[in-house]
Design a protein around this motif. Structure first.
Motif, PDB file in Angstrom:
ATOM      1  N   GLY A  50     -50.132 -50.249  10.559  1.00  0.00           N
ATOM      2  CA  GLY A  50     -49.275 -50.969  11.509  1.00  0.00           C
ATOM      3  C   GLY A  50     -49.419 -52.478  11.324  1.00  0.00           C
ATOM      4  N   ARG A  51     -50.667 -52.928  11.152  1.00  0.00           N
ATOM      5  CA  ARG A  51     -50.866 -54.371  10.940  1.00  0.00           C
ATOM      6  C   ARG A  51     -50.287 -54.814   9.605  1.00  0.00           C
ATOM      7  NH1 ARG A  51     -57.124 -55.228  13.107  1.00  0.00           N
ATOM      8  NH2 ARG A  51     -56.796 -54.267  15.150  1.00  0.00           N
ATOM      9  N   LEU A  97     -47.613 -53.409   8.091  1.00  0.00           N
ATOM     10  CA  LEU A  97     -46.157 -53.499   8.274  1.00  0.00           C
ATOM     11  C   LEU A  97     -45.791 -54.763   9.051  1.00  0.00           C
ATOM     12  CD1 LEU A  97     -44.777 -49.920   9.126  1.00  0.00           C
ATOM     13  CD2 LEU A  97     -45.019 -51.028   6.913  1.00  0.00           C
ATOM     14  N   ALA A  98     -46.569 -55.069  10.098  1.00  0.00           N
ATOM     15  CA  ALA A  98     -46.283 -56.268  10.892  1.00  0.00           C
ATOM     16  C   ALA A  98     -46.373 -57.527  10.032  1.00  0.00           C
ATOM     17  CB  ALA A  98     -47.239 -56.356  12.081  1.00  0.00           C
ATOM     18  N   ALA A  99     -47.339 -57.563   9.124  1.00  0.00           N
ATOM     19  CA  ALA A  99     -47.474 -58.726   8.233  1.00  0.00           C
ATOM     20  C   ALA A  99     -46.290 -58.813   7.281  1.00  0.00           C
ATOM     21  CB  ALA A  99     -48.793 -58.649   7.458  1.00  0.00           C
ATOM     22  N   ILE A 100     -45.881 -57.678   6.721  1.00  0.00           N
ATOM     23  CA  ILE A 100     -44.716 -57.682   5.830  1.00  0.00           C
ATOM     24  C   ILE A 100     -43.496 -58.183   6.600  1.00  0.00           C
ATOM     25  CG2 ILE A 100     -43.150 -56.231   4.458  1.00  0.00           C
ATOM     26  CD1 ILE A 100     -45.621 -54.272   4.161  1.00  0.00           C
ATOM     27  N   GLY A 101     -43.359 -57.711   7.821  1.00  0.00           N
ATOM     28  CA  GLY A 101     -42.185 -58.032   8.633  1.00  0.00           C
ATOM     29  C   GLY A 101     -42.078 -59.489   9.019  1.00  0.00           C
ATOM     30  N   ARG A 102     -43.217 -60.182   9.066  1.00  0.00           N
ATOM     31  CA  ARG A 102     -43.147 -61.588   9.471  1.00  0.00           C
ATOM     32  C   ARG A 102     -43.231 -62.539   8.291  1.00  0.00           C
ATOM     33  NH1 ARG A 102     -48.206 -64.018   9.659  1.00  0.00           N
ATOM     34  NH2 ARG A 102     -49.929 -62.548   9.688  1.00  0.00           N
TER      35      ARG A 102
END
Lengths: 408, 408
Positions: A323-324, A326-331
């Motif tokens: 999850g972390r 994906l969150a990093a990729i997303g930002r």
């Protein structure tokens, strides 16, 4: 704590380079803290330095002397224990005094000595102890001095870093040997990192500088421990010419590619060595991003992951916290990123796709993938053909301890 | 650990808003983990959401319903314990099911319910327990429910955050009350942060949205704990209109400035409250950058300092490590920065100028400046007239512990 084997590999001497490491008592009495390189007449030198606006006095002077000597320095003087940074005009005076001492004792022009410093920022450089140690450094110069030098330039490093390659081209054998230091304050655009690489090949200076710039970009500029960039970084590539080959001046010459490969191997080994010895490092993490529209967007994603404290603390905990990730990729700021196409792998285990956990994924697989101390995080963006990789570490209690206790 | 007083201040009810917090058993049995806002008919709603490409299902649905209801939602449904992020298409189905449950029991259109989630990423949202708890949430709605709601939306927070302002304009009194949650994954462009602010003033929606955008930019977008941006961030500004003022539709109206000031005070108090309760926070640090050519370059310097792990570990150690601060300023990427003009202050003590330690500075002064748990780092760039401030925390063992142990 560090990742991988502790032993310094065999560092082959480079004809034309002699080294010495002596104890000048700069910070810790008895510790070898002053390293001197002697370079044969005719050695070509390429160098890249920190881009930090608050660059240290030795960086300013090394740049100046490199130009004044027409890229043909005869000595490199490196001290640890004091960075001579944040020292203003007096710092420059101190650096000049140390360099002048080498020139006087060696009987060469002052502009052919390049100074390098690493250690505490903002304290006056102890000039007299350095000057006093110069004669013994000159007396101790030896072609076999690489291992001693690799140890003599360390600060918070827990072990020396070095790498050495021999290769043959058109019946002539060549050597490339390098050493480096640095463990914290490490990120792209150079780190608190000093690196010295030498070959006995004869290489025209402009080509040497191009080669260094290109190789630093895919080695030292691809590592990050904590996102900080230091005031003192330098990477030097020396070509002594003692192999007696015809001067290499073109990328088309037979020697170019094998030499470049050897220097690349040394650069990447040293760069990875810095990460493996990153402050508090318990994991060596390769972040590989594929399928990007450009190399720069792959790097953007890779560095966003590598700099994320949440990702790094999860790595420290060996927690497959996708999850972390994906969150990093997303930002990371990629335009028009279709998150449904992104695939995320940990050590070849598919853990997320279609914006969520992969159907095939189990927590047991994730725990197994995170257990080793060398981990590959692979992101497939599936929107192009470009790729990039960076190397980083986890964020541990020890990182905090080291940096809360150590006065840089 | 958190900085400053623990007590939630008095949160004045906002006519037109009723709230309830109930225990749905989403993650921790017995904990109040589901919050419902009921908004009077005619309430205008402005909102800003995360820019993370991997945004959570509730963010997607809240955006969709906000549009479908023409910015006039009647209910906000907020759960903690599960972020419903990284859950793909099933996550969206789950969010719709929860929202539909509220609509069915309240007898309103499904598009007038906005969902919000925070907690673990990548786990399926437990829909049935949430649906089962909706009737008791509806039954428990009360104007006095703000404090319970402030507690009901927390995750790793150690304490609730709220702020409330009353003011009078042209003989009419108004109220602005807000609550927020968030302690980690906090950085500009919204964080794992949920914030709900309401006023009883009547405000035209477009103006309300402009006001929120401007105020988020100087409050929530100026805080950083760890540089990470979450998948679920949302900030909502509600205007119920129950004060019965003529609809505010212009910046020239008498009510505009006092209302804006009150909302600004609430936004900044909530934003600072998030930092004060930052994961592992032992210091509340204001980084104030003055004398820049533009606000953006001031922000660049301020965030480079605020994100530097080396600076943050020094803050944790109460170490007046100005060398790390200078190094951070130097790598912020400002064109033509004349480092000799830069001055650096800690709590009004001049510690560095002319590229080195200030002559007047003593270690005793520095130690004294670093001792309090509220610290101001002030940088004077001396090359323009623009300024900017950001708020951050130190980097402690506890930050690593919390994030190594907690599965986001």
């Amino acid at each position: 704590m560090a990742v991988g084997p502790d032993d310094l590999p065999t560092l082959h001497p480079v004809p034309g380079v002699r080294l010495a490491a002596v104890a000048a008592g700069i910070k810790t009495p008895g510790r070898k803290d002053l390293v001197l390189f002697e370079l044969a007449q005719g050695t070509r030198c390429a160098a890249v330095f920190t881009r930090n606006a608050f660059c240290a006095a030795p960086v300013t002077l090394a740049r100046e002397n490199l130009q004044a000597s027409e890229n043909a320095p005869r000595y490199l003087l490196i001290n640890t224990g004091n960075a001579n940074a944040g020292t203003g005009e007096p710092g420059l005076v101190a650096a000049r005094a140390c360099v002048a001492s080498v020139a006087r004792h060696a009987g060469i022009d002052v502009s052919t000595v390049l100074p390098f410093s690493t250690g505490v920022i903002g304290e006056p450089l102890p000039v007299v102890p350095i000057q006093d140690a110069v004669p013994s450094a000159l007396a101790g110069l030896a072609e076999e001095g690489w291992a001693a030098a690799a140890n003599g330039i360390l600060t918070t490093d827990t072990r020396p870093k070095g790498h050495s390659v021999r290769f043959t081209c058109e019946g002539q054998s060549y050597v490339v040997t390098g050493i480096a230091k640095g463990a914290g304050m490490i990120r792209p655009n150079m780190a608190t990192m000093l690196s010295y690489i030498a070959t006995d090949a004869a290489v025209e200076q402009a080509l040497l500088q191009e080669m260094l710039g290109e190789l630093v970009d895919i080695s030292f500029n691809r590592i990050t421990v904590d996102g900080d960039t230091s005031t003192n970084d330098a990477c030097v590539l020396l070509a002594t010419g003692r192999a007696d080959n015809p001067m290499l001046a073109s990328r088309e010459a037979a020697l170019y590619q094998p030499l470049r490969n050897a220097v690349e191997e040394v650069c990447i080994a040293l760069a990875q060595g810095l990460v493996r010895d990153g402050e508090g490092a318990g994991k060596f993490v390769t972040v590989q991003v594929n399928g990007g529209r450009s190399e720069s967007e792959c790097l953007e994603v890779a560095f966003t992951i590598a700099h994320s404290p949440l990702v790094k603390t999860a790595l420290f905990a060996s927690d497959p916290n996708w999850g972390r990730l994906l969150a990093a990729i997303g930002r990371a700021g990629l335009a028009e990123l279709d998150v449904a196409r992104v695939q995320l792998y940990l050590n070849e285990i598919l853990i997320a796709e279609n914006g969520c956990r992969a159907a095939s994924y189990t927590e047991e697989q994730g725990a197994k993938a995170m257990a080793p101390d060398e981990i590959v995080v692979r992101v497939e963006l599936d929107r192009g053909t470009r790729t990039a990789a960076v190397w980083t570490t986890d964020l541990s209690y020890d990182y905090v301890r080291i940096n809360a206790e150590y006065r840089t």
